[in-house]
Motif scaffolding. Structure first.
Motif, PDB file in Angstrom:
ATOM      1  N   ASP A 185       0.820  -1.214   0.000  1.00  0.00           N
ATOM      2  CA  ASP A 185       0.000   0.000   0.000  1.00  0.00           C
ATOM      3  C   ASP A 185       0.858   1.271   0.000  1.00  0.00           C
ATOM      4  O   ASP A 185       0.345   2.382   0.193  1.00  0.00           O
ATOM      5  N   LEU A 186       2.179   1.092  -0.206  1.00  0.00           N
ATOM      6  CA  LEU A 186       3.124   2.201  -0.385  1.00  0.00           C
ATOM      7  C   LEU A 186       3.265   3.095   0.854  1.00  0.00           C
ATOM      8  O   LEU A 186       3.576   4.287   0.744  1.00  0.00           O
ATOM      9  N   THR A 187       3.073   2.533   2.040  1.00  0.00           N
ATOM     10  CA  THR A 187       3.231   3.320   3.263  1.00  0.00           C
ATOM     11  C   THR A 187       4.510   2.955   4.024  1.00  0.00           C
ATOM     12  O   THR A 187       4.740   3.495   5.117  1.00  0.00           O
ATOM     13  N   PHE A 190       6.707   5.647   5.434  1.00  0.00           N
ATOM     14  CA  PHE A 190       6.187   6.460   6.528  1.00  0.00           C
ATOM     15  C   PHE A 190       6.985   6.184   7.806  1.00  0.00           C
ATOM     16  O   PHE A 190       7.085   7.035   8.682  1.00  0.00           O
ATOM     17  N   PRO A 210       6.914  14.969   2.901  1.00  0.00           N
ATOM     18  CA  PRO A 210       5.457  14.737   2.807  1.00  0.00           C
ATOM     19  C   PRO A 210       5.145  13.276   2.490  1.00  0.00           C
ATOM     20  O   PRO A 210       5.932  12.581   1.839  1.00  0.00           O
ATOM     21  N   LYS A 211       3.995  12.831   2.940  1.00  0.00           N
ATOM     22  CA  LYS A 211       3.644  11.419   2.755  1.00  0.00           C
ATOM     23  C   LYS A 211       3.515  11.041   1.286  1.00  0.00           C
ATOM     24  O   LYS A 211       3.779   9.889   0.912  1.00  0.00           O
ATOM     25  N   TRP A 212       3.118  11.999   0.456  1.00  0.00           N
ATOM     26  CA  TRP A 212       3.017  11.663  -0.964  1.00  0.00           C
ATOM     27  C   TRP A 212       4.397  11.349  -1.546  1.00  0.00           C
ATOM     28  O   TRP A 212       4.517  10.513  -2.447  1.00  0.00           O
ATOM     29  N   MET A 213       5.438  11.989  -0.999  1.00  0.00           N
ATOM     30  CA  MET A 213       6.791  11.688  -1.456  1.00  0.00           C
ATOM     31  C   MET A 213       7.239  10.313  -0.944  1.00  0.00           C
ATOM     32  O   MET A 213       7.962   9.591  -1.637  1.00  0.00           O
ATOM     33  N   HIS A 214       6.812   9.961   0.266  1.00  0.00           N
ATOM     34  CA  HIS A 214       7.130   8.621   0.772  1.00  0.00           C
ATOM     35  C   HIS A 214       6.476   7.544  -0.099  1.00  0.00           C
ATOM     36  O   HIS A 214       7.060   6.491  -0.341  1.00  0.00           O
ATOM     37  N   ARG A 215       5.264   7.815  -0.557  1.00  0.00           N
ATOM     38  CA  ARG A 215       4.611   6.859  -1.465  1.00  0.00           C
ATOM     39  C   ARG A 215       5.374   6.768  -2.793  1.00  0.00           C
ATOM     40  O   ARG A 215       5.520   5.675  -3.356  1.00  0.00           O
ATOM     41  N   CYS A 216       5.859   7.898  -3.258  1.00  0.00           N
ATOM     42  CA  CYS A 216       6.661   7.883  -4.487  1.00  0.00           C
ATOM     43  C   CYS A 216       7.956   7.112  -4.269  1.00  0.00           C
ATOM     44  O   CYS A 216       8.413   6.394  -5.172  1.00  0.00           O
ATOM     45  N   GLU A 217       8.569   7.264  -3.087  1.00  0.00           N
ATOM     46  CA  GLU A 217       9.771   6.504  -2.756  1.00  0.00           C
ATOM     47  C   GLU A 217       9.500   5.004  -2.847  1.00  0.00           C
ATOM     48  O   GLU A 217      10.279   4.249  -3.436  1.00  0.00           O
TER      49      GLU A 217
END
Length: 495
Positions: A185-187, A190, A210-217
């Motif tokens: 789930d791309l978390t 986090f 930001p969490k959206w960048m963590h999802r991109c990572e």
């Protein structure tokens, strides 16, 4: 073109001189770091008077299962001799001295490093139970057959080195996909930057993205480990592009944490897929044609050049061995119960790799304290032992240690995930009670300046990176919450 001409043209990878240069010197440099790390830490951890003494371990040592030059005799003096030899040989390889000689000189040099370090790893017990130990051994054995400047880089060995990178990357990717939901789930990111074994100086900044960048990572990690490795085998320039992507993602990991020489190994090994001409198109000051300059006519080696043919035979024999041994890790990659960091033979060749199939959600640290007070009550003056890499003071910036490996600090991270009631940890506490100089050198700070404490204990604490608002108020990078006492105060009987 006859078959012999086709074979010799294929065998000689004349577009891979840079690849060989980086592989040989890079792997040698990693061996240098590994021997240096061992020289500084092994005697205190595993030496004659260490936490897990090798002589005691050797009493139950089965020499047919774990090859080691120490199997008949161990002494700290002999160990230091092995490390000195490893440092000297690896330094010469970094300088390129053996590479100026006939092909068998760098071959023997790398095999010596492989044998010496395998001897250390196979008696290193839990302190050497990391995947990058196997990775360095396999890399050292493989690049041993890249030859010297007098022969061209051999294509089979370069392909097998790419195969090593593939297993390292794709194996890690498959472990994650089959692991915790946080990767799917791309978390996962986090938590990872905060809870990784040994944060680096930029880890907090990565955690606060930001969490959206963590999802991109996380998504980028899946692409880099599950898709890109296949393109390493493609013709140029595709192979070089894939290698560049591997290198960039590994550099991102270097910046965000401390993983000993794992990431640097991947960076070095990825150069096996880099072509000279492709590299020249990006870095123009590198000559476009770096092919070896041995005079030849239509084919190499010439029919009467038995020395060169001996080189071909040795390379092919090693290649066949590595191909045969590849069956077990290949099968493991697609097994339902994929093994992580596993060796399938006692020589640590062609292994399975992978890490962080699940990510720890909270960071619990083991805090070790001592006191000079006679009664170890809660209101006694407890002083904390400070470690070199493990988080401690709330305002201290984590240091960058990789590719150097702090073995004690790494095992301290594993304790909350397993149990503090491990043999080596109790031995460590007893060494602190004795104010053992060798053990204290493994630490950053002895709160008693060499004096023996009367009591020591271990407790747990929750560590969290401070937010930007919290940092502006307190200038603390860590928010520390004491949890509970794990090992009650213990002292020496003669106190």
């Amino acid at each position: 073109m006859d078959a012999l001409s086709w074979f010799t043209d294929w065998f000689a990878a004349e577009d891979s001189e840079v690849a060989r240069w980086v592989l040989q010197r890079g792997v040698a440099a990693l061996f240098f770091v590994a021997f240096l790390s061992s020289l500084n830490q092994f005697p205190a951890l595993l030496g004659e008077r260490g936490l897990l003494p090798v002589p005691e371990y050797l009493e139950g040592f089965h020499r047919l299962r774990r090859p080691s030059l120490f199997r008949f005799r161990y002494s700290d003096r002999l160990f230091r001799l092995f490390c000195a030899a490893g440092l000297a040989v690896s330094a010469l390889l970094v300088l390129g001295v053996p590479q100026l000689c006939p092909w068998w000189v760098p071959l023997l040099a790398f095999l010596l490093l492989w044998g010496l370090y395998m001897s250390i790893v196979n008696v290193g017990q839990t302190f050497y139970g990391f995947g990058w130990e196997m990775l360095l051994l396999e890399a050292g054995f493989t690049v041993a057959f890249l030859g010297s400047d007098q022969v061209p880089p051999p294509t089979p060995i370069l392909i097998l080195t790419v195969w090593l990178v593939f297993r390292l990357e794709f194996g890690a990717g498959m472990i994650k996909i089959r692991g915790g939901d946080e990767w799917r789930d791309l978390t996962a990111l986090f938590y990872h930057h905060e809870t990784q074994p040994m944060p680096g100086p930029l880890s907090r900044q990565f955690h606060l993205l930001p969490k959206w960048m963590h999802r991109c990572e996380a998504a980028g990690n899946h692409v880099a480990q599950l898709a890109v490795p296949f393109f390493l085998f493609f013709p140029q320039p595709i192979g070089s592009i894939a290698a560049a992507l591997v290198i960039l993602t590994q550099l991102w990991l270097v910046l965000s944490g401390n993983f000993a020489w794992l990431n640097w190994s991947a960076i070095v090994l990825a150069f096996a897929a880099v072509g000279d001409r492709a590299l020249h198109s990006v870095v123009p000051f590198i000559p476009e044609d770096l092919g070896w300059d041995r005079p030849r006519t239509t084919a190499w080696p010439a029919s009467g050049d038995w020395v060169a043919w001996a080189w071909v035979v040795v390379v092919l024999a090693a290649s066949v061995l590595l191909v045969v041994l590849s069956w077990w890790p290949l099968r493991n990659l697609f097994a339902k119960r994929q093994l992580m960091n596993a060796a399938f033979n006692r020589w640590a060749l062609v292994n399975a790799y992978g890490a962080f199939g699940s990510v720890t959600k909270i960071r619990v640290e083991i805090v070790v304290e001592g006191t000079l007070d006679t009664v170890p009550a809660e209101d006694a003056e407890w002083r904390e032992y400070r470690f070199k890499g493990k988080p401690g003071e709330p305002d201290r910036v984590p240091r960058q240690w990789a590719p150097y490996h702090l073995r004690l600090d790494w095992l301290m991270w594993f304790l909350p995930l397993r149990t503090v009631h491990e043999e080596w940890f109790y031995a460590f506490l007893m060494k602190l009670l004795a104010a053992d100089p060798a053990t204290l050198k493994l630490l950053r700070e002895d709160p008693f300046d060499g004096e023996r404490p009367r009591w020591v204990r271990a407790r747990s604490a929750l560590y969290e990176f401070s937010t930007r608002e919290e940092f502006r108020e307190t200038h603390h990078r860590w928010v520390i919450t004491p949890l509970r006492e794990l090992i009650r105060p213990i002292g020496l009987r003669d106190e």
